[in-house]
Design a protein around this motif. Structure first.
Motif, PDB file in Angstrom:
ATOM      1  N   LEU A   1       0.879  -1.172   0.000  1.00 24.97           N
ATOM      2  CA  LEU A   1       0.000   0.000   0.000  1.00 24.97           C
ATOM      3  C   LEU A   1       0.914   1.218   0.000  1.00 24.97           C
ATOM      4  O   LEU A   1       1.542   1.538   1.002  1.00 24.97           O
TER       5      LEU A   1
ATOM      6  N   THR B   1      -4.630   2.397   0.752  1.00 25.28           N
ATOM      7  CA  THR B   1      -5.297   1.806   1.918  1.00 25.28           C
ATOM      8  C   THR B   1      -6.812   1.994   1.802  1.00 25.28           C
ATOM      9  O   THR B   1      -7.586   1.083   2.075  1.00 25.28           O
TER      10      THR B   1
ATOM     11  N   PRO C   1       1.700  -2.860  14.460  1.00 25.25           N
ATOM     12  CA  PRO C   1       2.091  -2.015  15.588  1.00 25.25           C
ATOM     13  C   PRO C   1       1.296  -0.708  15.659  1.00 25.25           C
ATOM     14  O   PRO C   1       0.546  -0.377  14.738  1.00 25.25           O
TER      15      PRO C   1
ATOM     16  N   GLY D   1       0.184   2.820  15.149  1.00 25.14           N
ATOM     17  CA  GLY D   1       0.395   3.713  14.010  1.00 25.14           C
ATOM     18  C   GLY D   1       0.545   3.018  12.672  1.00 25.14           C
ATOM     19  O   GLY D   1       0.839   3.658  11.658  1.00 25.14           O
ATOM     20  N   ALA D   2       0.289   1.716  12.629  1.00 25.26           N
ATOM     21  CA  ALA D   2       0.459   0.973  11.372  1.00 25.26           C
ATOM     22  C   ALA D   2      -0.585   1.361  10.334  1.00 25.26           C
ATOM     23  O   ALA D   2      -0.334   1.270   9.129  1.00 25.26           O
TER      24      ALA D   2
ATOM     25  N   LYS E   1      -4.213   0.587  11.181  1.00 27.56           N
ATOM     26  CA  LYS E   1      -5.384  -0.258  11.422  1.00 27.56           C
ATOM     27  C   LYS E   1      -6.661   0.574  11.447  1.00 27.56           C
ATOM     28  O   LYS E   1      -7.657   0.233  10.811  1.00 27.56           O
TER      29      LYS E   1
ATOM     30  N   ALA F   1      -7.004   3.568  10.189  1.00 30.18           N
ATOM     31  CA  ALA F   1      -7.186   4.176   8.862  1.00 30.18           C
ATOM     32  C   ALA F   1      -7.885   3.202   7.916  1.00 30.18           C
ATOM     33  O   ALA F   1      -8.782   3.598   7.160  1.00 30.18           O
TER      34      ALA F   1
ATOM     35  N   ASP G   1     -11.537  -1.860  19.200  1.00 27.01           N
ATOM     36  CA  ASP G   1     -10.099  -1.736  19.450  1.00 27.01           C
ATOM     37  C   ASP G   1      -9.846  -2.456  20.773  1.00 27.01           C
ATOM     38  O   ASP G   1     -10.238  -1.973  21.843  1.00 27.01           O
TER      39      ASP G   1
ATOM     40  N   TRP H   1      -6.157  -5.102  17.132  1.00 25.27           N
ATOM     41  CA  TRP H   1      -5.565  -5.920  18.194  1.00 25.27           C
ATOM     42  C   TRP H   1      -6.369  -7.201  18.421  1.00 25.27           C
ATOM     43  O   TRP H   1      -6.712  -7.547  19.563  1.00 25.27           O
TER      44      TRP H   1
ATOM     45  N   GLN I   1       4.714   6.656   4.324  1.00 21.22           N
ATOM     46  CA  GLN I   1       3.370   6.386   3.790  1.00 21.22           C
ATOM     47  C   GLN I   1       3.170   4.957   3.323  1.00 21.22           C
ATOM     48  O   GLN I   1       2.041   4.556   3.047  1.00 21.22           O
TER      49      GLN I   1
HETATM   50  N1  LIG Z   1      -0.595   3.895   3.500  1.00 26.44           N
HETATM   51  C1  LIG Z   1      -1.129   4.247   4.695  1.00 26.44           C
HETATM   52  N2  LIG Z   1      -2.128   3.525   5.226  1.00 26.44           N
HETATM   53  C2  LIG Z   1      -2.647   3.849   6.445  1.00 26.44           C
HETATM   54  N3  LIG Z   1      -2.231   4.885   7.194  1.00 26.44           N
HETATM   55  C3  LIG Z   1      -1.235   5.640   6.710  1.00 26.44           C
HETATM   56  C4  LIG Z   1      -0.648   5.363   5.446  1.00 26.44           C
HETATM   57  N4  LIG Z   1       0.315   6.282   5.209  1.00 26.44           N
HETATM   58  C5  LIG Z   1       0.333   7.078   6.276  1.00 26.44           C
HETATM   59  N5  LIG Z   1      -0.587   6.727   7.189  1.00 26.44           N
HETATM   60  C6  LIG Z   1      -0.768   7.409   8.482  1.00 26.44           C
HETATM   61  O1  LIG Z   1      -0.415   6.481   9.502  1.00 26.44           O
HETATM   62  C7  LIG Z   1      -1.222   6.714  10.644  1.00 26.44           C
HETATM   63  C8  LIG Z   1      -1.948   5.445  11.009  1.00 26.44           C
HETATM   64  O2  LIG Z   1      -2.634   5.660  12.204  1.00 26.44           O
HETATM   65  P1  LIG Z   1      -3.763   4.699  12.724  1.00 26.44           P
HETATM   66  O3  LIG Z   1      -4.422   5.414  13.846  1.00 26.44           O
HETATM   67  O4  LIG Z   1      -4.600   4.224  11.608  1.00 26.44           O
HETATM   68  O5  LIG Z   1      -2.861   3.499  13.292  1.00 26.44           O
HETATM   69  P2  LIG Z   1      -3.321   2.250  14.140  1.00 26.44           P
HETATM   70  O6  LIG Z   1      -2.677   1.068  13.531  1.00 26.44           O
HETATM   71  O7  LIG Z   1      -4.806   2.227  14.274  1.00 26.44           O
HETATM   72  O8  LIG Z   1      -2.655   2.504  15.564  1.00 26.44           O
HETATM   73  P3  LIG Z   1      -3.158   2.099  17.042  1.00 26.44           P
HETATM   74  O9  LIG Z   1      -2.533   0.762  17.347  1.00 26.44           O
HETATM   75  O10 LIG Z   1      -2.599   3.195  17.895  1.00 26.44           O
HETATM   76  O11 LIG Z   1      -4.644   2.043  17.053  1.00 26.44           O
HETATM   77  C9  LIG Z   1      -2.176   7.843  10.304  1.00 26.44           C
HETATM   78  O12 LIG Z   1      -1.641   9.046  10.778  1.00 26.44           O
HETATM   79  C10 LIG Z   1      -2.196   7.811   8.786  1.00 26.44           C
HETATM   80  O13 LIG Z   1      -2.457   9.090   8.242  1.00 26.44           O
END
Ligand SMILES: Nc1ncnc2c1ncn2[C@@H]1O[C@H](COP(=O)(O)OP(=O)(O)OP(=O)(O)O)[C@@H](O)[C@H]1O
Ligand SMILES: [Mg+2]
Length: 145
Positions: free
Chosen positions: A3, A9, A31, A33-34, A36, A38, A75, A103, A126
């Motif tokens: 992606l 995404t 992890p 900020g991965a 999930k 989004a 979550d 999770w 990204q």
């Molecule tokens: N290709 C991509 N796909 C998804 N998110 C991206 C991408 N590129 C950059 N991002 C950024 O990465 C961040 C992902 O944050 P997100 O809250 O979705 O993570 P998470 O996996 O849910 O973390 P957590 O475990 O804290 O819930 C966002 O700030 C988003 O803008």
């Protein structure tokens, strides 16, 4: 699957949204900020939800009603005990709707065999590598993106 940016995404989320049925579980690993949330948000918005789609970090679950499907976004990061899962209504959620879960390892015994597993790995600002596992149904959904 690679992606390359958030648009990619969102495209994956839209494909999943188009296929989502009652009893489906979409399990989002990776992890902090991965991406999930989004990806879950992309599924929810592509299902026709136009309002705010917050992360369920603190509420643990957010509930959405589309024209023809109930979607619950969990979550489970803060889940510590099995009993908490029962109180959250995870089983009931799969009976009357579809589930998106961040999770999912916290509830390993709960998921149906038909679950779609997506593990997101950040490899740049990204770019995310998505490791996708699921049955034949999901392979057709995700193929060709
Ligand atoms: N290709 C991509 N796909 C998804 N998110 C991206 C991408 N590129 C950059 N991002 C950024 O990465 C961040 C992902 O944050 P997100 O809250 O979705 O993570 P998470 O996996 O849910 O973390 P957590 O475990 O804290 O819930 C966002 O700030 C988003 O803008
Ligand atoms: Mg999240």
């Amino acid at each position: 699957m690679t992606l390359a940016d958030e648009a990619a995404t969102r495209a994956l989320g839209a494909r999943i949204a188009g296929a989502l049925r009652v009893g489906d579980a979409v399990l989002l690993s990776g992890p902090l900020g991965a991406g999930k949330t989004a990806l879950a948000r992309a599924v929810i918005q592509a299902s026709g939800i136009t309002g705010h789609v917050p992360s369920p970090t603190f509420t643990l679950v957010q509930h959405y009603e589309t024209a023809d499907l109930t979607i619950r976004h969990f979550d489970l990061y803060r889940i510590e005990r099995e009993i908490d899962l029962a109180e959250l209504g995870l089983e009931d959620a799969l009976e009357d709707g579809a589930v998106l879960a961040e999770w999912p390892e916290r509830a390993a015994d709960y998921w149906p065999e038909t679950a779609l597993h997506i593990e997101l790995k950040p490899v740049g600002e990204q770019t995310r590598i998505a490791h996708i596992r699921g049955g034949e149904y999901w392979r057709r959904v995700v193929d060709g993106i």
